[in-house]
Design a protein around this motif. Structure first.
Motif: not given
Lengths: 114, 112
Positions: A35, A42-43, A91, A103, A105-106, B36, B38, B41, B43-44, B46, B49, B87, B100-104
Motif C-alpha cells: 500500500y 488512508g492507505p 506499507l 492483515l 502491517f509493517g 482497522y 492507525q 507514525s 501502520g494500520p 486490525y 470484523h 477505518y 481491502l480498499t481503505f477510505g479516509s
C-alpha cells in the motif's frame, strides 16, 4: 514471531533515481500486500501476492513500479526514475487464512524524493 | 468495491464509551465489514470484523445493523492510546478479490 518487517524505514533520494524497498512478511503468511499512504489520506492499495503470484495490481502502479515476491517469501517494491509525487509512506502487510484473514502491517518505508 | 461513509473526525473523553459509525448502503451480501485503526507514525492494525452478527473481542465490539447497511464500532472505555484514525472497510466476500480498499477514516481524538 517478529511481525512484518520493512527495510529501510526511511529513504531520501533525488528525482530520477531508482529505489527498492524490501518487506519480510510474517512467516508462513501466503498473502502479501503493498500500500502507499500520503499525509492525511488512508492507505491506497497497490498490489498483492498469493505466494509468488502477483494476483492484482492497482492502476496506481504505473510502469515505473514493479513488485516481486520470489519464492513466495519476502517481497521487493522497486520504483524507477522516481518523481516528487512518489514521496509517500509505503506499507507492506501480510495475512493467511489461518489468521482469519486479518492483515498485519509493517511500520512502513517513508520515501522522500527531492 | 462497495464504498463506506464515515465522519471525518470525532471527539471523546477518556474512560467514556465511543461509538464510531459507518454507512455502507451498497454492501454486497457476502462482504465482511472490517475495522482497522492507525496510530500516529504506525501502520494500520486490525481491530475487528464481522459479517452479520455482532462481534466482540478484547479491543472493541462491532454492532451490525439488521439490513447490514450500517455498522458501529464501539470502544467501551476510551483511553488516550485509542486516539487514532479508524477505518471501516468492506471486503473478502464471494468476489474472490482479496484486497481491502481503505477510505479516509474517522480521526478519533480522546480528551483526558
Amino acid at each position: 514471531d517478529t511481525g512484518v518487517s520493512q527495510d529501510p524505514r526511511h529513504k531520501i533520494t533525488k528525482r530520477g533515481q531508482n529505489v527498492t524497498f524490501r518487506c519480510d512478511p510474517i512467516s508462513e503468511h501466503n498473502r502479501l500486500y503493498w500500500y502507499r499512504q500520503t499525509l492525511g489520506q488512508g492507505p491506497e492499495f497497490l498490489t498483492y501476492f498469493q505466494n509468488e503470484a502477483q494476483l492484482e495490481k492497482s492502476r496506481l502502479l504505473s510502469d515505473r513500479f514493479s513488485a516481486e515476491r520470489p519464492k513466495g517469501s519476502f517481497s521487493t517494491l522497486e520504483i524507477q526514475r522516481t518523481e516528487q509525487g512518489d514521496s509517500a509512506m509505503y506499507l507492506c502487510a501480510s495475512t493467511d487464512r489461518g489468521t482469519n484473514e486479518k492483515l498485519f502491517f509493517g511500520s512502513g518505508t517513508q520515501l522522500s524524493v527531492l | 468495491d462497495a464504498k463506506t461513509t464515515q465522519p471525518n473526525s470525532m471527539e471523546s473523553n477518556e474512560e467514556e464509551p465511543v461509538h464510531l459509525p459507518c454507512n455502507h448502503s451498497t454492501i454486497s451480501g457476502t462482504d465482511y465489514i472490517h475495522w482497522y485503526r492507525q496510530l500516529p507514525s504506525q501502520g494500520p492494525e486490525y481491530v475487528i470484523h464481522g459479517l452479520t452478527s455482532n462481534v466482540n473481542n478484547r479491543m472493541a465490539s462491532l454492532a451490525i445493523a439488521e439490513d447490514r447497511k450500517s455498522s458501529t464500532l464501539i470502544l467501551h472505555r476510551a483511553t488516550l492510546r485509542d486516539a487514532a484514525v479508524y477505518y471501516c472497510i468492506l471486503g473478502f466476500g464471494d468476489t474472490g478479490r482479496r484486497a481491502l480498499t481503505f477510505g479516509s477514516g474517522t480521526r478519533l481524538q480522546v480528551q483526558p
